[in-house]
Design an enzyme around this catalytic site. Sequence first.
Site, PDB file in Angstrom:
ATOM      1  N   HIS A   1      28.407  29.571  13.137  1.00 38.61           N
ATOM      2  CA  HIS A   1      28.052  30.160  11.839  1.00 38.61           C
ATOM      3  C   HIS A   1      26.685  30.832  11.898  1.00 38.61           C
ATOM      4  O   HIS A   1      26.513  31.957  11.410  1.00 38.61           O
ATOM      5  CB  HIS A   1      28.047  29.074  10.764  1.00 38.61           C
ATOM      6  CG  HIS A   1      27.403  29.507   9.483  1.00 38.61           C
ATOM      7  ND1 HIS A   1      28.021  30.364   8.586  1.00 38.61           N
ATOM      8  CD2 HIS A   1      26.176  29.237   8.951  1.00 38.61           C
ATOM      9  CE1 HIS A   1      27.210  30.589   7.564  1.00 38.61           C
ATOM     10  NE2 HIS A   1      26.089  29.915   7.758  1.00 38.61           N
TER      11      HIS A   1
ATOM     12  N   ASP B   1      33.499  30.668  14.015  1.00 37.43           N
ATOM     13  CA  ASP B   1      33.321  30.918  12.579  1.00 37.43           C
ATOM     14  C   ASP B   1      33.160  32.415  12.371  1.00 37.43           C
ATOM     15  O   ASP B   1      32.868  33.158  13.313  1.00 37.43           O
ATOM     16  CB  ASP B   1      32.104  30.167  12.035  1.00 37.43           C
ATOM     17  CG  ASP B   1      32.134  30.041  10.511  1.00 37.43           C
ATOM     18  OD1 ASP B   1      33.125  30.485   9.893  1.00 37.43           O
ATOM     19  OD2 ASP B   1      31.171  29.503   9.935  1.00 37.43           O
TER      20      ASP B   1
ATOM     21  N   ASP C   1      36.139  26.975  12.059  1.00 41.29           N
ATOM     22  CA  ASP C   1      35.666  27.017  10.671  1.00 41.29           C
ATOM     23  C   ASP C   1      36.005  28.379  10.078  1.00 41.29           C
ATOM     24  O   ASP C   1      36.400  29.306  10.782  1.00 41.29           O
ATOM     25  CB  ASP C   1      34.153  26.781  10.647  1.00 41.29           C
ATOM     26  CG  ASP C   1      33.668  26.267   9.297  1.00 41.29           C
ATOM     27  OD1 ASP C   1      34.451  26.298   8.326  1.00 41.29           O
ATOM     28  OD2 ASP C   1      32.501  25.851   9.211  1.00 41.29           O
TER      29      ASP C   1
ATOM     30  N   GLU D   1      39.749  37.738   8.950  1.00 37.59           N
ATOM     31  CA  GLU D   1      39.363  36.346   9.195  1.00 37.59           C
ATOM     32  C   GLU D   1      39.766  35.883  10.581  1.00 37.59           C
ATOM     33  O   GLU D   1      39.030  35.208  11.276  1.00 37.59           O
ATOM     34  CB  GLU D   1      40.042  35.453   8.150  1.00 37.59           C
ATOM     35  CG  GLU D   1      39.580  34.030   8.175  1.00 37.59           C
ATOM     36  CD  GLU D   1      38.225  33.863   7.561  1.00 37.59           C
ATOM     37  OE1 GLU D   1      37.281  33.570   8.317  1.00 37.59           O
ATOM     38  OE2 GLU D   1      38.079  34.009   6.353  1.00 37.59           O
TER      39      GLU D   1
END
Length: 874
Positions: free
Chosen positions: A849, A645, A715, A683
């Site tokens: 995350h 993530d 993710d 990203e």
Amino acid sequence: MSGRARTRAQARGRARSGASPKPATPGPSVAPGAAAATQQPGQIQPRLQQLQEESHVAQPGQPSGAEGTSQPPEELQLSAGLQAVTLQPRSSCGGVFRDVVVNTRQYLDHVRESTAGSQGKMVKLFANHFRVVSQPQWIAYKYNVDYMPDIENGNVRESLLFQHEALLGKCRIFDGNSVLLPHRLPKPKMELVSKLKDDALVKVTVEFSSELTPTSPDRLRYYNILFRKILKIMKLKQVGRNYYNDVAGEEILQHKLEVWPGYITSILQYENDMTLCADVNHKLLRMETAYDVIMRIREDAKNKHLDVEKQVAKELIGSIVFTKFNNKTYRVDAINWRETPKTEFKKSDGTKITFVEYYKRQYNVQVTVLNQPLLMSKGKWKKRQQDTPHEPIFLVPELCHLTGLTDTMRKDYRVMRDLCTHMRLEPEKRQLKLKEFMDNMQQDKNVQKELQHWNFQFDAQFVSFSGRILKEVRIFQGKRAFDSNPQFAEWSRETRSGPLLKVKSLDNWLILYTKRNYGAAFSLMQSLRKVTPAMGIAMRDAKMIEVSDTVKSYVTVLEKHDSSNTQMVVCVLSSDRKATYDGIKKYLCVNCPIPSQCVVAQTLDKPQTLMTIATKIAQQMNCKMGGALWKVQTGLQNAMFIGIDCFHDTVNRQKSIAGFVASINEDLTEWFSQCIFQESGQELVNGLRACLQEALKVWYERNSILPYSIIVYRDGVGDGQLQALIDYEIPQIVSSLESIFKSQNFKLTFIVVKKRINTRFFVQSQGRLRNPLPGTVVDIVLTKREWYDFFIISQSVKDGTVTPTHYNVIHDTVRLSPDTVQCLTYRLCHMYYNVPGVIRVPAPCHYAHKLAYLVGQSIHQVPHQSLSNRLFYL
């Protein structure tokens, strides 16, 4: 999202040839968030399907009867007086529409026939989707549109083009760069002349691009633009990407808040039908302007002898403001105390005007306070556009309404309770709101007239279909085994009442506290003594040390008292001040790597919740030291699970952090972690090879064998990045595995996880719509033919409507069947040690995350290597 503003900003930059930047306003002279357009990466299999019959500039035969016409005199004058502007090619597909044409399923032989599972109990479901029962079946014609001189404002571009309605017709869809028509124009390339309000001439070039058949994916994008036009006809106001009804806004006077109801919509093709997905959304505004905040701080500063400018900057910088005169939002990046609304700036035509005059002429808004400072915004930040120079946008504080909640508001139970009644809708109420929306659309004659141009009709009822409820997952803790509660998907009582799966004794640890928080620290120690025996944790008393309430004092004390034997540091903080927390975490994660636990003293002041909090802290400390709470059976042997993530630091605009987490034992109770620092907003992860090689090395050291299969849950993937994942991330992983496994076979599954979706599912019970039970799976009707995808509702919610999670298997040499991957994914949602319950995403995703968030928010450096095998980021 269109790259139009970014492209034009580059063109203006080249035209200025290095001219110095000048003050800018949110008017026609500057594009907020203008940034460089990015080139699409090279592609490997699977590739984007070619949009049907589409090319950059095709040359169709001229329709019979169409004759060339001479150029009118005004167009000759216009051509002579204009300087051509070179523009980069514009993207014809928005992000979500680029994903739609990526066919990953065609390369997955084992699910070519079906991606539907069969395990579980069948249940009838409804979704907030409305079938498109009629749509245009004719060929449409796409024309690119360019302006000379370049026009930035989208509404102005549209009005200039539609001055030629006699040529274009009333049936048209314009996206700012191109127009879709149901008929061909007389010529493949036409140069038209339009007039601005000040009678200045603009040359509009309309050039044939392609024919779009009824099944062309590019038509979806135009249908969504058409529907946005429908929302405008319904008098909804666009704010950002969504539309809101400001007339129906509700004021919460006691908290000085205003809530605008609105809608999020999208038209997409699914398994068998095209549907309109519609969901209720809300815009939260504060009933105070930035100027109100400045005046409040000024008054407060007089009594406390504070620096006004510093306090204003602290309160406003980083906040998002909303300007009602143009329905736009801006991020405040600085306060300009030298300029006022009386300051003059140069417009794009070279004339000078004050901010007061500009707002009056442009928006008919009167600025009343002439000595207020100006807010500065650098424009909306876009991913991978951080190197593009921005012209600042100056805003007048009294015209800027604050949005969102302050930290104080978030901590106020009454504020959050009252907001929930307005914004958190139960399934039944959500259905009523959406039914009202569809009824209004069906009854609006202007809306129906516009839809009839394109032969569009929507079913007014929710889509219904069958889903399945998976079997409850067995939890193993110590010598005990039990099922999660099927209604609430949690097992907190079982966790605290018996021995944990793997315990670590607490022998050498510190508790740091400030003088006034000694009572809270002592209460915590006593409570830990009471709760740890039941969980099987052997605990000695901590060494309690008093510190001053500064980061420097905490660090100084730690330097003096920590040793190589110190297992844990607990800090009882006076407040939740971010600077203190960040300073402590940075020192203990980078300079002096010791697992740590921070707790605010106020949370320990309530006797009725103290034992619960102590239990939670004890469990977290056990995990951070290498212990484990429980486990589930995944059904796969010798498999490594990876979570990836990203955290984007949009506030400080620093580099983005990719969190990489990999299981290093078969029970999924131990995890290896590593961070990758990337360019701001990037990203897609670069450097996956090094992370994976290190994770496999640790796995081999622990298990004396390499894993048979690797399952990656990815993710944080934005719309339009599916192809780039296939082109970059998966090849990095495959290359790394090939270099490690050499001649040995390895198997890899790569699953994209998406939480931010607008689809909602409902089940009917006792005549009312309710949330589906945890474990509900949907793999038909609202999935896509080109993908191996499914939805799972894994969690339970007490209020509002539950949000499902979408999973898309884009690479699978493990050859997981639909039932296997669905059950596996659901079981992994039970393995997050911070919650004795089922969470929205698989544990490796959430661990990644948490790691990326801690590093991006607090540490801002790579954590010490010695912590890589610990869950120090919980």
